[in-house]
Design a protein around this motif. Structure first.
Motif, PDB file in Angstrom:
ATOM      1  N   ASP A   9       0.878  -1.176   0.000  1.00 35.91           N
ATOM      2  CA  ASP A   9       0.000   0.000   0.000  1.00 35.91           C
ATOM      3  C   ASP A   9       0.914   1.225   0.000  1.00 35.91           C
ATOM      4  OD1 ASP A   9      -2.002   1.893   0.305  1.00 35.91           O
ATOM      5  OD2 ASP A   9      -2.294   1.477   2.446  1.00 35.91           O
ATOM      6  N   PHE A  10       1.455   1.552  -1.146  1.00 37.25           N
ATOM      7  CA  PHE A  10       2.576   2.482  -1.278  1.00 37.25           C
ATOM      8  C   PHE A  10       2.234   3.898  -0.834  1.00 37.25           C
ATOM      9  CE2 PHE A  10       6.055   4.476  -3.910  1.00 37.25           C
ATOM     10  CZ  PHE A  10       7.102   3.756  -3.345  1.00 37.25           C
ATOM     11  N   TYR A  11       0.973   4.296  -0.998  1.00 34.05           N
ATOM     12  CA  TYR A  11       0.558   5.649  -0.619  1.00 34.05           C
ATOM     13  C   TYR A  11      -0.194   5.679   0.711  1.00 34.05           C
ATOM     14  CZ  TYR A  11       1.753   7.798  -5.157  1.00 34.05           C
ATOM     15  OH  TYR A  11       2.404   8.295  -6.256  1.00 34.05           O
ATOM     16  N   GLY A  12      -0.288   4.549   1.393  1.00 29.23           N
ATOM     17  CA  GLY A  12      -0.894   4.524   2.723  1.00 29.23           C
ATOM     18  C   GLY A  12      -2.388   4.737   2.751  1.00 29.23           C
ATOM     19  N   TYR A  13      -3.111   4.145   1.795  1.00 29.37           N
ATOM     20  CA  TYR A  13      -4.569   4.289   1.780  1.00 29.37           C
ATOM     21  C   TYR A  13      -5.236   3.625   2.979  1.00 29.37           C
ATOM     22  CZ  TYR A  13      -4.757   6.305  -2.914  1.00 29.37           C
ATOM     23  OH  TYR A  13      -4.627   7.138  -3.994  1.00 29.37           O
ATOM     24  N   GLU A  14      -4.536   2.733   3.659  1.00 25.87           N
ATOM     25  CA  GLU A  14      -5.103   2.112   4.860  1.00 25.87           C
ATOM     26  C   GLU A  14      -5.432   3.144   5.938  1.00 25.87           C
ATOM     27  OE1 GLU A  14      -3.016  -2.215   5.282  1.00 25.87           O
ATOM     28  OE2 GLU A  14      -1.697  -0.508   4.952  1.00 25.87           O
ATOM     29  N   ASN A  15      -4.828   4.320   5.843  1.00 31.49           N
ATOM     30  CA  ASN A  15      -5.113   5.361   6.826  1.00 31.49           C
ATOM     31  C   ASN A  15      -6.516   5.946   6.674  1.00 31.49           C
ATOM     32  OD1 ASN A  15      -2.641   5.290   8.247  1.00 31.49           O
ATOM     33  ND2 ASN A  15      -1.632   6.421   6.591  1.00 31.49           N
ATOM     34  N   LEU A  16      -7.224   5.529   5.615  1.00 29.83           N
ATOM     35  CA  LEU A  16      -8.636   5.901   5.505  1.00 29.83           C
ATOM     36  C   LEU A  16      -9.498   5.123   6.497  1.00 29.83           C
ATOM     37  CD1 LEU A  16      -8.971   6.002   1.592  1.00 29.83           C
ATOM     38  CD2 LEU A  16      -8.854   7.969   3.146  1.00 29.83           C
ATOM     39  N   LEU A  17      -8.967   4.035   7.033  1.00 28.76           N
ATOM     40  CA  LEU A  17      -9.698   3.215   7.990  1.00 28.76           C
ATOM     41  C   LEU A  17      -9.542   3.788   9.394  1.00 28.76           C
ATOM     42  CD1 LEU A  17      -8.485  -0.312   6.756  1.00 28.76           C
ATOM     43  CD2 LEU A  17     -10.543   0.926   6.040  1.00 28.76           C
ATOM     44  N   ALA A 302      -2.602   3.004  -8.189  1.00 26.19           N
ATOM     45  CA  ALA A 302      -3.657   3.706  -8.917  1.00 26.19           C
ATOM     46  C   ALA A 302      -5.010   3.046  -8.701  1.00 26.19           C
ATOM     47  CB  ALA A 302      -3.317   3.736 -10.408  1.00 26.19           C
ATOM     48  N   SER A 303      -5.025   1.730  -8.686  1.00 26.49           N
ATOM     49  CA  SER A 303      -6.290   1.005  -8.524  1.00 26.49           C
ATOM     50  C   SER A 303      -6.869   1.203  -7.130  1.00 26.49           C
ATOM     51  CB  SER A 303      -6.081  -0.481  -8.807  1.00 26.49           C
ATOM     52  OG  SER A 303      -5.706  -0.690 -10.156  1.00 26.49           O
ATOM     53  N   ILE A 304      -6.016   1.173  -6.100  1.00 24.85           N
ATOM     54  CA  ILE A 304      -6.522   1.413  -4.746  1.00 24.85           C
ATOM     55  C   ILE A 304      -7.159   2.802  -4.670  1.00 24.85           C
ATOM     56  CG2 ILE A 304      -5.949   1.681  -2.307  1.00 24.85           C
ATOM     57  CD1 ILE A 304      -3.716  -0.312  -2.642  1.00 24.85           C
ATOM     58  N   GLY A 305      -6.515   3.782  -5.278  1.00 24.39           N
ATOM     59  CA  GLY A 305      -7.074   5.129  -5.253  1.00 24.39           C
ATOM     60  C   GLY A 305      -8.464   5.176  -5.860  1.00 24.39           C
ATOM     61  N   MET A 306      -8.646   4.480  -6.968  1.00 24.10           N
ATOM     62  CA  MET A 306      -9.949   4.491  -7.627  1.00 24.10           C
ATOM     63  C   MET A 306     -11.003   3.755  -6.812  1.00 24.10           C
ATOM     64  SD  MET A 306     -11.034   3.222 -11.447  1.00 24.10           S
ATOM     65  CE  MET A 306     -10.262   4.618 -12.263  1.00 24.10           C
ATOM     66  N   VAL A 307     -10.693   2.549  -6.340  1.00 25.71           N
ATOM     67  CA  VAL A 307     -11.716   1.774  -5.631  1.00 25.71           C
ATOM     68  C   VAL A 307     -12.037   2.398  -4.281  1.00 25.71           C
ATOM     69  CG1 VAL A 307     -11.173  -0.367  -6.846  1.00 25.71           C
ATOM     70  CG2 VAL A 307     -10.011   0.111  -4.687  1.00 25.71           C
ATOM     71  N   ALA A 308     -11.043   3.016  -3.648  1.00 25.39           N
ATOM     72  CA  ALA A 308     -11.317   3.685  -2.377  1.00 25.39           C
ATOM     73  C   ALA A 308     -12.288   4.843  -2.579  1.00 25.39           C
ATOM     74  CB  ALA A 308     -10.016   4.179  -1.749  1.00 25.39           C
ATOM     75  N   ARG A 309     -12.093   5.617  -3.641  1.00 25.51           N
ATOM     76  CA  ARG A 309     -12.997   6.742  -3.897  1.00 25.51           C
ATOM     77  C   ARG A 309     -14.405   6.252  -4.219  1.00 25.51           C
ATOM     78  NH1 ARG A 309     -15.356  10.752  -2.317  1.00 25.51           N
ATOM     79  NH2 ARG A 309     -16.343  12.074  -3.900  1.00 25.51           N
ATOM     80  N   VAL A 310     -14.517   5.183  -4.990  1.00 24.46           N
ATOM     81  CA  VAL A 310     -15.837   4.641  -5.309  1.00 24.46           C
ATOM     82  C   VAL A 310     -16.560   4.205  -4.037  1.00 24.46           C
ATOM     83  CG1 VAL A 310     -16.998   2.669  -6.392  1.00 24.46           C
ATOM     84  CG2 VAL A 310     -15.339   3.994  -7.684  1.00 24.46           C
ATOM     85  N   SER A 311     -15.824   3.595  -3.100  1.00 20.20           N
ATOM     86  CA  SER A 311     -16.448   3.178  -1.846  1.00 20.20           C
ATOM     87  C   SER A 311     -16.849   4.383  -1.001  1.00 20.20           C
ATOM     88  CB  SER A 311     -15.495   2.269  -1.072  1.00 20.20           C
ATOM     89  OG  SER A 311     -15.355   1.026  -1.723  1.00 20.20           O
TER      90      SER A 311
END
Length: 392
Positions: A9-17, A302-311
């Motif tokens: 998780d290179f950009y740390g999207y887990e911090n959205l949790l 890139a994919s994590i960014g897209m799916v996170a925004r959709v959620s």
């Protein structure tokens, strides 16, 4: 149990949790690493589902997350997507089982069932007491299910008589109930029915010879004068628009699962590259291998960014069909690239199960196609951005 961020998780999207969601992910990750990962290759090779994990998945509470009747705590759509990612990062077959049980079977009841139906069926599905399946696709109807459904339902007093067939139905060889979608002979509209699989006239036969998602027990279903009472008709499923509500939510989670498959393949390739010695040094130190690894992590990020925004849009009540369709089309295409590059890094070892990449490589093909092909999702997005429908 402490939560450790994923290096992938290179950009740390887990911090959205939030903290509670992270703790839940830590528990799930530990269970998957210790109880599931060691057995998946063997079951995949034998084309058998690991039934022993059903109770464990229920115990770590990954089933029933969205529903008031069954959710263990308040949680976000991003969290539920991350659960799908974690499952698929270990095994796409297990992620598919949960997706069918949690998203499709429970989703159909949760989104289109009455309050009484929700109260009766959701807790039983969430606990693992019963297994569910979702019967929409047919031998001659896949992408055109909205118009081409051939399974019929005829009203007969307080009962419905269902005739037809379904294909590619996950979990269906061992499900206790299957949500069957059929076209009413009265009004020509698609209705949903909870069909106990012990009902006379219902039969399910395992589809053999798959090279993708081998542990998933897909079945051909035959329905011959299957009689179900009106009480088992999903009371708020009156047209295909209602069916589409279920698919909109599950399609986004398939996109999350696709990211998980990409991560699983990438992590296996990265580990291998650090250990494989060629020309006197690990191949991870070679420029061409690093190029492949960087392209993999770029796709994943890139994919994590897209799916996170959709959620997030789902939580905000603004997600539309075209949003989940774009996420599914994009994430599965990037997954397909990533598993191919990961397999390339392993050379000949990329085609044997020993290093896991071969399984991810093969399983990616199924995720690329199910819950809407890239082409169909492209047309959904195309219609939204141009105002013209290119559907035949």
């Amino acid at each position: 149990m402490s939560f450790e961020p994923l290096a992938s998780d290179f950009y740390g999207y887990e911090n959205l949790l939030d903290d509670q969601e992270k703790q839940h992910i830590a528990v799930l990750r530990s269970y998957l690493e210790t109880e599931v990962k060691p057995i998946v290759n063997d079951h995949w090779n034998r084309a058998e589902f690991p039934h022993q994990i059903v109770k464990g998945l229920a115990d770590v509470r990954v089933i029933g997350l969205p529903w008031e009747e069954t959710r263990p705590f308040e949680n976000s759509a991003v969290f539920r997507g991350w659960v799908a990612l974690e499952l698929a990062r270990v095994d796409a077959g297990v992620a598919t089982y949960v997706g069918v049980q949690n998203g499709l079977a429970m989703g159909a009841v949760g989104l289109t069932g009455s309050a009484e139906q929700r109260a009766e069926w959701l807790p039983r599905l969430a606990s693992g007491e019963i297994v569910g399946a979702f019967g929409l696709t047919e031998p001659l109807s896949g992408s055109d299910s909205a118009q081409g459904l051939r399974t019929t339902a005829r009203r007969d007093g307080d009962n419905w008589v269902i005739n037809g067939s379904k294909r590619w139905i996950g979990n269906a060889t061992f499900s206790d109930m299957t949500v069957i979608w059929a076209k009413s002979e009265e009004d020509g509209q698609v209705k949903g029915f909870i069909v106990p699989t012990a009902t006379e006239g219902y039969s399910a036969t395992k589809i053999e010879g798959k090279f993708s998602l081998r542990s998933v027990q897909n079945a051909d279903i035959t329905l011959e004068n299957v009689v179900v009472p009106e009480s088992l008709r999903l009371q708020n499923a009156n047209t295909f628009t209602d069916t589409a509500k279920v698919l909109r939510e599950t399609r986004a989670e398939v996109a999350w699962a696709a990211v998980g498959v990409a991560i699983g393949a990438y992590e296996a390739a990265l580990e291998y590259a650090g250990q494989r010695i060629q020309f006197g040094k690990p191949i991870s130190s070679h420029q061409l291998v690093q190029d492949l690894l960087v392209k993999c992590i770029g796709n994943i990020t890139a994919s994590i960014g897209m799916v996170a925004r959709v959620s997030q849009m789902l939580d905000d009540g603004i997600q539309r069909d075209e949003h989940s369709a774009l996420a599914k089309a994009y994430a599965t295409a990037r997954m397909r690239e990533t598993v191919a590059w990961s397999r390339e890094i392993l050379g000949g070892n990329g085609i044997v199960l020993d290093y896991d990449v071969a399984r991810f490589f093969a399983d990616a093909e199924a995720l690329y196609s199910y819950e809407g092909t890239r082409e169909m999702n492209t047309l959904i997005v195309g219609r939204a951005i141009t105002g013209h429908s290119a559907f035949v």
